[in-house]
Design a protein around this motif. Structure first.
Motif, PDB file in Angstrom:
ATOM      1  N   UNK A  72       3.662   4.448  10.780  1.00 32.32           N
ATOM      2  CA  UNK A  72       3.079   5.294  11.829  1.00 32.32           C
ATOM      3  C   UNK A  72       1.771   5.951  11.410  1.00 32.32           C
ATOM      4  N   UNK A  73       1.414   5.930  10.111  1.00 34.03           N
ATOM      5  CA  UNK A  73       0.197   6.631   9.667  1.00 34.03           C
ATOM      6  C   UNK A  73      -0.635   5.783   8.701  1.00 34.03           C
ATOM      7  N   UNK A  74      -1.076   4.598   9.113  1.00 34.34           N
ATOM      8  CA  UNK A  74      -1.802   3.715   8.179  1.00 34.34           C
ATOM      9  C   UNK A  74      -3.088   4.320   7.643  1.00 34.34           C
ATOM     10  N   UNK A  75      -3.872   5.006   8.487  1.00 33.19           N
ATOM     11  CA  UNK A  75      -5.137   5.579   8.032  1.00 33.19           C
ATOM     12  C   UNK A  75      -4.900   6.644   6.963  1.00 33.19           C
ATOM     13  N   UNK A  76      -3.880   7.466   7.169  1.00 36.29           N
ATOM     14  CA  UNK A  76      -3.570   8.520   6.198  1.00 36.29           C
ATOM     15  C   UNK A  76      -3.096   7.929   4.868  1.00 36.29           C
ATOM     16  N   UNK A  77      -2.339   6.831   4.931  1.00 32.21           N
ATOM     17  CA  UNK A  77      -1.867   6.189   3.700  1.00 32.21           C
ATOM     18  C   UNK A  77      -3.037   5.658   2.879  1.00 32.21           C
ATOM     19  N   UNK A  78      -4.003   5.066   3.547  1.00 32.85           N
ATOM     20  CA  UNK A  78      -5.192   4.560   2.854  1.00 32.85           C
ATOM     21  C   UNK A  78      -6.003   5.697   2.259  1.00 32.85           C
ATOM     22  N   UNK A  79      -5.789   6.912   2.779  1.00 24.50           N
ATOM     23  CA  UNK A  79      -6.511   8.077   2.275  1.00 24.50           C
ATOM     24  C   UNK A  79      -5.694   8.857   1.253  1.00 24.50           C
ATOM     25  N   UNK A  80      -4.512   8.286   0.858  1.00 22.89           N
ATOM     26  CA  UNK A  80      -3.731   8.901  -0.212  1.00 22.89           C
ATOM     27  C   UNK A  80      -2.461   9.599   0.211  1.00 22.89           C
ATOM     28  N   UNK A 392       4.638  -4.026  -3.656  1.00 21.20           N
ATOM     29  CA  UNK A 392       4.034  -3.096  -4.604  1.00 21.20           C
ATOM     30  C   UNK A 392       2.573  -2.862  -4.228  1.00 21.20           C
ATOM     31  N   UNK A 393       2.210  -1.605  -3.992  1.00 22.22           N
ATOM     32  CA  UNK A 393       0.843  -1.237  -3.643  1.00 22.22           C
ATOM     33  C   UNK A 393       0.253  -0.358  -4.740  1.00 22.22           C
ATOM     34  N   UNK A 394      -1.009  -0.581  -5.047  1.00 24.14           N
ATOM     35  CA  UNK A 394      -1.695   0.203  -6.075  1.00 24.14           C
ATOM     36  C   UNK A 394      -3.197   0.156  -5.831  1.00 24.14           C
ATOM     37  N   UNK A 395      -3.909   1.029  -6.533  1.00 19.93           N
ATOM     38  CA  UNK A 395      -5.360   1.031  -6.453  1.00 19.93           C
ATOM     39  C   UNK A 395      -5.922  -0.143  -7.242  1.00 19.93           C
ATOM     40  N   UNK A 396      -6.880  -0.837  -6.627  1.00 19.84           N
ATOM     41  CA  UNK A 396      -7.564  -1.955  -7.283  1.00 19.84           C
ATOM     42  C   UNK A 396      -9.054  -1.747  -7.097  1.00 19.84           C
ATOM     43  N   UNK A 397      -9.743  -1.533  -8.211  1.00 18.54           N
ATOM     44  CA  UNK A 397     -11.144  -1.101  -8.141  1.00 18.54           C
ATOM     45  C   UNK A 397     -12.038  -2.077  -7.395  1.00 18.54           C
ATOM     46  N   UNK A 400     -12.239  -1.935  -2.208  1.00 22.39           N
ATOM     47  CA  UNK A 400     -12.469  -0.550  -1.807  1.00 22.39           C
ATOM     48  C   UNK A 400     -11.382  -0.027  -0.876  1.00 22.39           C
ATOM     49  N   UNK A 401     -10.703  -0.929  -0.152  1.00 22.10           N
ATOM     50  CA  UNK A 401      -9.645  -0.491   0.771  1.00 22.10           C
ATOM     51  C   UNK A 401      -8.521   0.253   0.061  1.00 22.10           C
ATOM     52  N   UNK A 402      -8.395   0.024  -1.257  1.00 22.94           N
ATOM     53  CA  UNK A 402      -7.275   0.601  -1.997  1.00 22.94           C
ATOM     54  C   UNK A 402      -7.676   1.766  -2.896  1.00 22.94           C
ATOM     55  N   UNK A 403      -8.919   2.237  -2.798  1.00 21.71           N
ATOM     56  CA  UNK A 403      -9.428   3.189  -3.792  1.00 21.71           C
ATOM     57  C   UNK A 403      -8.722   4.547  -3.762  1.00 21.71           C
ATOM     58  N   UNK A 404      -8.063   4.896  -2.647  1.00 22.75           N
ATOM     59  CA  UNK A 404      -7.365   6.182  -2.564  1.00 22.75           C
ATOM     60  C   UNK A 404      -5.856   6.040  -2.389  1.00 22.75           C
ATOM     61  N   UNK A 405      -5.386   4.811  -2.288  1.00 22.81           N
ATOM     62  CA  UNK A 405      -3.974   4.593  -1.970  1.00 22.81           C
ATOM     63  C   UNK A 405      -3.075   5.001  -3.136  1.00 22.81           C
ATOM     64  N   UNK A 406      -1.902   5.508  -2.845  1.00 25.53           N
ATOM     65  CA  UNK A 406      -0.936   5.858  -3.885  1.00 25.53           C
ATOM     66  C   UNK A 406      -0.336   4.591  -4.480  1.00 25.53           C
ATOM     67  N   UNK A 407       0.067   4.679  -5.734  1.00 22.49           N
ATOM     68  CA  UNK A 407       0.865   3.601  -6.316  1.00 22.49           C
ATOM     69  C   UNK A 407       2.295   3.793  -5.831  1.00 22.49           C
ATOM     70  N   UNK A 408       2.797   2.818  -5.099  1.00 24.50           N
ATOM     71  CA  UNK A 408       4.142   2.984  -4.536  1.00 24.50           C
ATOM     72  C   UNK A 408       4.778   1.637  -4.208  1.00 24.50           C
ATOM     73  N   UNK A 409       6.084   1.687  -4.038  1.00 28.50           N
ATOM     74  CA  UNK A 409       6.846   0.526  -3.581  1.00 28.50           C
ATOM     75  C   UNK A 409       7.077   0.720  -2.089  1.00 28.50           C
ATOM     76  N   UNK A 410       6.397  -0.102  -1.294  1.00 34.01           N
ATOM     77  CA  UNK A 410       6.388   0.090   0.145  1.00 34.01           C
ATOM     78  C   UNK A 410       7.447  -0.793   0.812  1.00 34.01           C
TER      79      UNK A 410
END
Length: 480
Positions: A72-80, A392-397, A400-410
């Motif tokens: 329900x909150x994809x934009x917020x997830x990309x922002x951390x 598995x989601x994590x930041x990948x330099x 850029x889409x992942x630069x603020x995302x949390x490391x988490x198991x989605x």
């Protein structure tokens, strides 16, 4: 004199009953052994036996339910921010899974077969349709990013391509496409440069296809080997994991089990969904449609971290990617896709994974895998296999889409593959169980009758009246 006779007869009757009781115990064990031997001889994978027929064409209907998590909150997830998900479904399918191409091997000690599974959508058992839309992780995109995150030049080119195509970490998909397959635009574009399949689906190429070639032991030499997998795809062990124990193919496919099951044993199963073997232990007695059974469940130790269960070290993909308790990284057997399996809603997993996602509510009764088995025959009475697919989601330099995302198991979705014994099969099994119980309890029925007769005999002896005195014997007493 009458009291003395009563005591003597009572002691005698008690001694006889004790002797009969001892004989009854011995006879009961003998009868139990005879029944067990008969069951062991009849429950084998030999054409013409009832066990073979049930194994080849299981009569109870199997249903596969899919529950998906809508973000329900994809934009917020990309922002951390933490993901917030809502469970939708179930999308229910009738599963057909008969054994095919059955061949007898090695003088009847093994049989070879394939087990294709076909799924047919059941609208009246579903909440929604295959045309529903769900927003979730874009697994093809995440897989591509994971694969090329360490290749800066290629990674930047792919990142630019993804931006031009408006492809990101999350996407919106039709439920039927996400489950059974669709042409992915990113994979299609990359196919021009790299040979790969441009289609993706969580169950892509798994409707109407086999999960591999199996060789099963028939149980003719040892009843414990009934339906046990000897080889899968021509191999007696796996090669995905780092230890021999973790690569072992143990047990059955989970649809059949050997007869004469005890509460103290572990029931082993090999799961192609998990790319590994696992086991279940006794939890409680149950009754399904009047048939007695044992409930077996996988204990938490099966998926515990290496601190709790060091034997699980072999399931670490690399030394620095051991996941926490309740999770299994299966990327090694999924062509590098960052797929992590768990129980639904992270049941029995570390609490961290539950807290990382809003909308997770683990419950034992809804999310535990459980198998109810008749212990005499080993037949399934009821079963529910519950597994969750996560990414598995994590930041990948590079991306850029992942630069603020949390490391988490989605969490993406979970399945509930369930079966309950049908009424006709239950009635047949009730007859078998009843006959076995009667035979085993015949000695105790006999001793019960003996006790009743013995008690009746003692009561008659102790309460019978003494002889009446005559008139001549009473006269002197009256005269005096």
């Amino acid at each position: 004199m009458r009291l003395k006779s009563c005591c003597v007869y009572s002691v005698g009757v008690v001694c006889i009953l004790l002797l009969i009781g001892g004989i009854a115990m011995v006879l009961s064990q003998v009868f139990q052994k005879l029944i067990n031997n008969r069951v062991k001889q009849e429950i084998v994978l030999v054409n013409g036996t009832e066990a073979f027929s049930v194994w080849q064409n299981p009569p109870p209907p199997v249903y596969m339910q899919f529950y998906l998590f809508n973000l329900t909150n994809p934009a917020e997830v990309l922002d951390g921010a933490k993901p917030s998900v809502v469970q939708i479904g179930p999308y229910t399918y009738r599963e057909y899974r008969s054994m095919e191409e059955v061949k007898v091997l090695e003088n009847g000690t093994k049989v070879a077969a394939i087990n294709p599974k076909t799924y047919v959508f059941v609208p009246n058992m579903s909440r929604g349709s295959e045309d529903d839309l769900v927003r979730t992780a874009n697994i093809p995109a995440v897989t591509v990013m994971e694969k090329f995150q360490d290749h800066s030049v290629i990674g930047r080119l792919i990142a630019d391509l993804m931006r031009s195509m408006s492809v990101g970490v999350f996407g919106t998909f039709r439920v039927g496409d996400l489950l059974w397959g669709y042409e992915d635009p990113l994979l299609k574009a990359l196919k021009l440069l790299v040979p790969l399949d441009d289609h993706f689906g969580l169950f892509y190429k798994r409707n109407g296809t086999s999960g591999g070639d199996y060789e099963f032991l028939t149980g003719t030499q040892n009843y414990l080997d009934f339906a046990r997998i000897d080889k899968w795809n021509g191999q007696s062990s796996l090669n995905w994991w780092s230890t021999d124990d973790c690569n072992m193919i143990n047990g059955t496919d989970g649809a059949s089990f050997h007869p004469i099951i005890t509460k103290t044993e572990k029931l082993y199963m090999f799961s192609t969904d998990l790319c590994r073997s696992l086991y279940a232990v006794y939890e409680s007695d149950v009754s399904v449609q009047g048939v007695p059974g044992f409930r077996f469940v996988p204990p938490s130790e099966v998926f515990a971290n290496i601190t709790i269960n060091p034997d699980n070290a072999g399931f670490c993909v690399t030394n620095d990617t051991c996941v926490g308790s309740g999770l299994l990284n299966i990327s090694v057997c999924k062509e590098g896709a960052p797929i992590i399996m768990s129980s639904p809603h992270f049941y029995q997993a570390d609490d961290k994974y539950v807290q990382d996602v809003y909308g997770m509510n683990p419950r034992k009764e809804e999310h535990e895998t459980a198998i109810d088995i008749n212990p005499l025959t080993g037949l399934l009475l009821r079963a529910a296999k519950r597994l969750q697919v996560n990414v598995f989601l994590e930041q990948m330099s590079v991306f850029s889409q992942t630069e603020k995302i949390r490391t988490l198991v989605y969490p993406v979705m979970y399945i509930n593959e369930s079966v309950v014994i049908d009424e006709e099969s239950a009635e047949k099994l009730q007859v078998v169980v009843t006959e076995a119980n009667v035979v085993i309890n015949i000695p105790f029925i006999v001793i019960g009758l003996g006790i009743l007769l013995g008690v009746a005999f003692i009561v008659l002896i102790c309460h019978q009246k003494g002889p009446q005195s005559t008139a001549a014997e009473r006269q002197p007493l009256l005269a005096s």
